[in-house]
Scaffold this motif. Structure first.
Motif, mmCIF file in Angstrom:
data_model
loop_
_atom_site.group_PDB
_atom_site.id
_atom_site.type_symbol
_atom_site.label_atom_id
_atom_site.label_comp_id
_atom_site.label_asym_id
_atom_site.label_seq_id
_atom_site.Cartn_x
_atom_site.Cartn_y
_atom_site.Cartn_z
ATOM 1 N N ASP A 382 -10.434 2.377 -2.955
ATOM 2 C CA ASP A 382 -10.956 3.424 -3.867
ATOM 3 C C ASP A 382 -11.976 4.302 -3.044
ATOM 4 O OD1 ASP A 382 -13.009 1.951 -4.203
ATOM 5 O OD2 ASP A 382 -12.935 2.202 -6.269
ATOM 6 N N VAL A 383 -12.064 5.544 -3.271
ATOM 7 C CA VAL A 383 -13.237 6.027 -2.472
ATOM 8 C C VAL A 383 -14.077 6.994 -3.496
ATOM 9 C CG1 VAL A 383 -13.858 8.172 -1.046
ATOM 10 C CG2 VAL A 383 -11.935 6.610 -0.688
ATOM 11 N N LYS A 384 -15.310 6.884 -3.382
ATOM 12 C CA LYS A 384 -16.310 7.494 -4.427
ATOM 13 C C LYS A 384 -17.317 8.561 -3.684
ATOM 14 C CE LYS A 384 -18.088 3.051 -5.451
ATOM 15 N NZ LYS A 384 -16.805 2.183 -4.941
ATOM 16 N N ILE A 385 -17.143 9.757 -3.873
ATOM 17 C CA ILE A 385 -17.937 10.716 -3.377
ATOM 18 C C ILE A 385 -19.000 11.237 -3.950
ATOM 19 C CG2 ILE A 385 -17.707 12.949 -2.002
ATOM 20 C CD1 ILE A 385 -14.752 12.436 -1.752
ATOM 21 N N LEU A 386 -20.198 11.229 -3.986
ATOM 22 C CA LEU A 386 -21.136 11.859 -4.563
ATOM 23 C C LEU A 386 -21.684 13.109 -3.773
ATOM 24 C CD1 LEU A 386 -23.029 8.349 -5.273
ATOM 25 C CD2 LEU A 386 -21.986 9.941 -6.958
ATOM 26 N N ALA A 387 -22.187 13.901 -4.575
ATOM 27 C CA ALA A 387 -22.744 15.181 -4.091
ATOM 28 C C ALA A 387 -24.044 15.019 -3.316
ATOM 29 C CB ALA A 387 -22.954 16.062 -5.222
ATOM 30 N N SER A 388 -24.925 14.062 -3.649
ATOM 31 C CA SER A 388 -25.953 13.734 -3.082
ATOM 32 C C SER A 388 -25.818 13.042 -1.475
ATOM 33 C CB SER A 388 -26.933 12.857 -3.902
ATOM 34 O OG SER A 388 -26.242 11.358 -4.579
ATOM 35 N N GLU A 389 -24.795 12.494 -1.437
ATOM 36 C CA GLU A 389 -24.446 11.909 -0.169
ATOM 37 C C GLU A 389 -23.457 12.828 0.830
ATOM 38 O OE1 GLU A 389 -22.517 8.326 -0.919
ATOM 39 O OE2 GLU A 389 -24.349 7.288 -2.056
ATOM 40 N N SER A 390 -22.488 13.630 0.351
ATOM 41 C CA SER A 390 -21.774 14.281 0.959
ATOM 42 C C SER A 390 -22.116 15.992 1.022
ATOM 43 C CB SER A 390 -20.147 14.426 0.306
ATOM 44 O OG SER A 390 -20.349 15.107 -1.019
ATOM 45 N N GLY A 391 -22.894 16.399 0.178
ATOM 46 C CA GLY A 391 -23.212 17.614 0.237
ATOM 47 C C GLY A 391 -22.143 18.729 -0.634
ATOM 48 N N PHE A 392 -20.889 18.080 -0.937
ATOM 49 C CA PHE A 392 -19.898 18.769 -1.645
ATOM 50 C C PHE A 392 -19.724 18.257 -2.943
ATOM 51 C CE2 PHE A 392 -18.804 18.775 2.951
ATOM 52 C CZ PHE A 392 -19.243 20.043 3.229
ATOM 53 N N ASP A 393 -18.542 18.616 -3.614
ATOM 54 C CA ASP A 393 -18.233 18.145 -5.154
ATOM 55 C C ASP A 393 -18.453 16.417 -5.168
ATOM 56 O OD1 ASP A 393 -18.036 20.755 -5.940
ATOM 57 O OD2 ASP A 393 -15.766 20.782 -6.269
ATOM 58 N N GLY A 394 -18.705 16.055 -6.319
ATOM 59 C CA GLY A 394 -18.326 14.585 -6.560
ATOM 60 C C GLY A 394 -16.994 14.442 -6.856
ATOM 61 N N PHE A 395 -16.481 13.189 -6.494
ATOM 62 C CA PHE A 395 -15.019 12.999 -6.759
ATOM 63 C C PHE A 395 -14.875 11.607 -6.590
ATOM 64 C CE2 PHE A 395 -12.963 17.174 -6.720
ATOM 65 C CZ PHE A 395 -11.660 16.835 -6.928
ATOM 66 N N TYR A 396 -13.538 11.109 -7.276
ATOM 67 C CA TYR A 396 -13.248 9.538 -7.086
ATOM 68 C C TYR A 396 -11.651 9.670 -6.934
ATOM 69 C CZ TYR A 396 -12.245 4.957 -8.598
ATOM 70 O OH TYR A 396 -11.763 3.694 -8.226
ATOM 71 N N MET A 397 -11.372 8.899 -6.136
ATOM 72 C CA MET A 397 -9.762 8.470 -5.822
ATOM 73 C C MET A 397 -9.511 7.016 -5.576
ATOM 74 S SD MET A 397 -9.403 10.936 -2.775
ATOM 75 C CE MET A 397 -10.940 11.212 -1.947
ATOM 76 N N ALA A 398 -8.591 6.644 -6.433
ATOM 77 C CA ALA A 398 -8.010 5.024 -6.273
ATOM 78 C C ALA A 398 -6.771 5.226 -5.879
ATOM 79 C CB ALA A 398 -8.388 4.368 -7.557
ATOM 80 N N LEU A 399 -6.453 4.207 -4.936
ATOM 81 C CA LEU A 399 -5.036 4.179 -4.396
ATOM 82 C C LEU A 399 -4.236 2.903 -4.724
ATOM 83 C CD1 LEU A 399 -2.508 5.109 -2.413
ATOM 84 C CD2 LEU A 399 -3.676 3.791 -0.823
ATOM 85 N N PHE A 400 -3.165 3.019 -5.314
ATOM 86 C CA PHE A 400 -2.527 1.812 -5.805
ATOM 87 C C PHE A 400 -1.118 1.636 -5.246
ATOM 88 C CE2 PHE A 400 -4.787 3.343 -9.224
ATOM 89 C CZ PHE A 400 -5.507 2.218 -9.838
ATOM 90 N N GLU A 401 -0.403 0.506 -4.857
ATOM 91 C CA GLU A 401 0.901 0.360 -4.499
ATOM 92 C C GLU A 401 1.780 -0.442 -5.543
ATOM 93 O OE1 GLU A 401 2.630 -1.490 -0.549
ATOM 94 O OE2 GLU A 401 1.171 0.051 -0.371
ATOM 95 N N ARG A 402 2.948 0.041 -5.895
ATOM 96 C CA ARG A 402 3.719 -0.497 -6.770
ATOM 97 C C ARG A 402 4.707 -1.661 -6.139
ATOM 98 N NH1 ARG A 402 6.879 1.625 -12.130
ATOM 99 N NH2 ARG A 402 7.756 -0.528 -12.585
ATOM 100 N N LYS A 403 4.512 -2.830 -6.849
ATOM 101 C CA LYS A 403 5.077 -4.013 -6.293
ATOM 102 C C LYS A 403 6.477 -3.989 -6.234
ATOM 103 C CE LYS A 403 1.091 -6.701 -8.188
ATOM 104 N NZ LYS A 403 0.912 -7.628 -9.507
ATOM 105 N N GLU A 404 7.182 -4.508 -5.413
ATOM 106 C CA GLU A 404 8.581 -4.472 -5.269
ATOM 107 C C GLU A 404 9.147 -5.527 -6.378
ATOM 108 O OE1 GLU A 404 10.638 -2.603 -3.234
ATOM 109 O OE2 GLU A 404 9.408 -2.314 -1.667
ATOM 110 N N LYS A 405 10.617 -5.148 -6.739
ATOM 111 C CA LYS A 405 10.833 -6.211 -7.839
ATOM 112 C C LYS A 405 11.507 -7.133 -7.092
ATOM 113 C CE LYS A 405 12.085 -2.505 -11.474
ATOM 114 N NZ LYS A 405 13.000 -1.824 -12.056
ATOM 115 N N LYS A 406 11.024 -8.412 -7.845
ATOM 116 C CA LYS A 406 11.422 -9.782 -7.429
ATOM 117 C C LYS A 406 13.188 -9.849 -7.776
ATOM 118 C CE LYS A 406 7.133 -12.071 -8.008
ATOM 119 N NZ LYS A 406 6.178 -12.583 -9.081
ATOM 120 N N GLU A 407 13.511 -10.419 -6.569
ATOM 121 C CA GLU A 407 15.499 -10.591 -6.895
ATOM 122 C C GLU A 407 15.348 -11.782 -7.822
ATOM 123 O OE1 GLU A 407 17.822 -9.609 -4.270
ATOM 124 O OE2 GLU A 407 16.458 -8.296 -3.248
ATOM 125 N N SER A 408 16.233 -11.366 -8.954
ATOM 126 C CA SER A 408 16.499 -12.534 -9.781
ATOM 127 C C SER A 408 17.760 -13.467 -9.412
ATOM 128 C CB SER A 408 17.080 -11.918 -11.125
ATOM 129 O OG SER A 408 18.006 -10.778 -11.157
#
Length: 408
Positions: A382-408
């Motif tokens: 994830d990435v946390k962006i604070l206005a006090s550090e970046s000078g731009f807007d405060g933002f947050y984003m988190a990246l996930f990956e969906r697990k592959e299905k297990k073969e039955s």
């Protein structure tokens, strides 16, 4: 440096619309700027900046002026007088400004500037929430940064033009811009200008989009030819960025609850020559179910408090209510749970907000990963962006990956 009566009257009328009638500051300012065709750029600049300034510092100025809501016109003139004195304008001998107590105003300003909720002009509840979630020191830095006027940032539409060419075109119109390190599509204006009036805007060469917001689409790691879904597209700033990163190849589905927002996006997409976008209104749960496990990439740019973007929306300080934030957290949890099901095994998901509160960000992510749906995902980063550090807007984003299905 003197005050002009017609500009000040327009400012007072605009403040009345924002404070007493609940209108949005950006809409009111846009209307005010069209009031008199004879105004030059410095007149329009005065009107826009003064309105935003007084909206931004409303609580501080009210306290100094000793007025309470709802404001009558005399109250608004008293608030304006505080602004004028603190900005160093000589007070003209107009009836409405008679008896302006200049020394008292300066004395009260010095006194109140020792107390953060007045100095930074925020409601008590917001100050308490900021301390609770970020701690005293970080919240203090952040709210100071959020009270700085936002810079104008352009995102170059790479479907039509390069950053270098656009910069040269704008330079010919006396609009100077700078590149932004590590932001391949961004140009920062050196001075504020109404870029919407330029031919370059009408031809779709750029969109106005904050630097932090421009980081979200690349975070999703899209490739031309993929099927990508933007689940909370709104008027589509990030959708259009995704379209350019996909080079108009593949399928980009823009979804929203509101048809009016998607209509705006259609107009913007046409101007941008973004042709790979499909539009779907989320009017039933079926719309989401049809897409279950069908998308390579899914963006959830979730509804949020907007506490990262007070720079550009200072009136949100007065419109936001604590109950709204409690409710929006529930909405975020539901949206993450439901819309994440669109990601196919092996696909990627980004959850993003323009908030700086951990309860809307990291805590939502943590909670999601414990749910039955969330257990199908691996948290990547994830990435946390604070206005006090970046000078731009405060933002947050988190990246996930969906697990592959297990073969039955």
């Amino acid at each position: 440096m003197r005050l002009h009566r017609n500009l000040v009257y327009t400012t007072i009328d605009s403040l009345h619309a924002i404070f007493n009638e609940g209108e949005y500051a950006d809409k009111v300012v846009a209307r005010a700027l069209k009031k008199d065709k004879r105004w030059g750029s410095s007149d329009r600049k005065f009107v826009a900046e003064t309105i935003y300034d007084i909206v931004r510092w409303k609580r501080l100025y009210m306290e100094i002026a000793e007025v309470k809501e709802p404001f009558d016109r005399d109250d608004l003139w008293r608030v304006f007088a505080v602004w004028a004195v603190l900005r160093g304008y000589p007070i003209p001998d107009w009836r409405q400004l008679e008896g302006t107590p200049e020394r008292k105003i300066k004395g009260r300003f010095d006194e109140l500037s020792k107390i953060r909720k007045y100095k930074e002009s925020i409601p008590d509840w917001m100050d308490e929430l900021g301390i609770k979630e970020l701690g005293e020191e970080l919240w203090s830095k952040e709210i100071i940064a959020q009270n700085q006027p936002a810079k104008v940032i352009l995102r170059v539409n790479t479907l039509k033009i390069t950053k270098e060419k656009l910069r040269a075109i704008l330079m010919d119109q006396d609009i100077e811009t700078e590149f932004l390190k590590d932001q391949p599509d961004a140009l920062v204006l050196k001075e504020r200008a109404n870029v919407f009036l330029t031919d370059a805007f009408k031809e779709g060469f750029f969109e106005v989009q904050d630097a932090s917001s421009q980081l979200v689409a690349p975070f999703l790691d899209v490739k031309p030819g993929m099927r990508v879904v933007d689940t909370c597209a709104g008027a589509g700033g990030k959708t259009l960025h995704l379209a350019s990163l996909m080079e108009n190849k593949g399928q980009l589905i823009a979804m929203d609850l509101y048809e009016s927002k998607l209509k705006q996006l259609k107009l913007r997409a046409k101007r941008n020559s973004a042709f790979n976008i499909e539009y779907r209104i989320i009017d039933t749960t079926k719309v989401i179910k049809k897409l279950h496990e069908k998308a390579d990439r899914v963006l959830i740019d979730a509804p949020c408090s907007g506490l990262g973007v007070l720079k550009r929306n200072p009136d949100a300080k007065w419109k936001l209510q604590p109950e709204f934030i409690d409710n929006i957290r529930k909405v975020q949890a539901e949206v993450l749970e439901n819309y994440s099901k669109i990601v196919k095994p092996g696909g990627k998901l980004v959850y993003a907000t323009c908030s700086i509160l951990p309860s809307e960000n990291q805590e939502q992510v943590k909670r999601f990963l414990t749910t039955d749906t969330g257990k199908n995902f691996t948290f990547v980063k994830d990435v946390k962006i604070l206005a006090s550090e970046s000078g731009f807007d405060g933002f947050y984003m988190a990246l996930f990956e969906r697990k592959e299905k297990k073969e039955s």
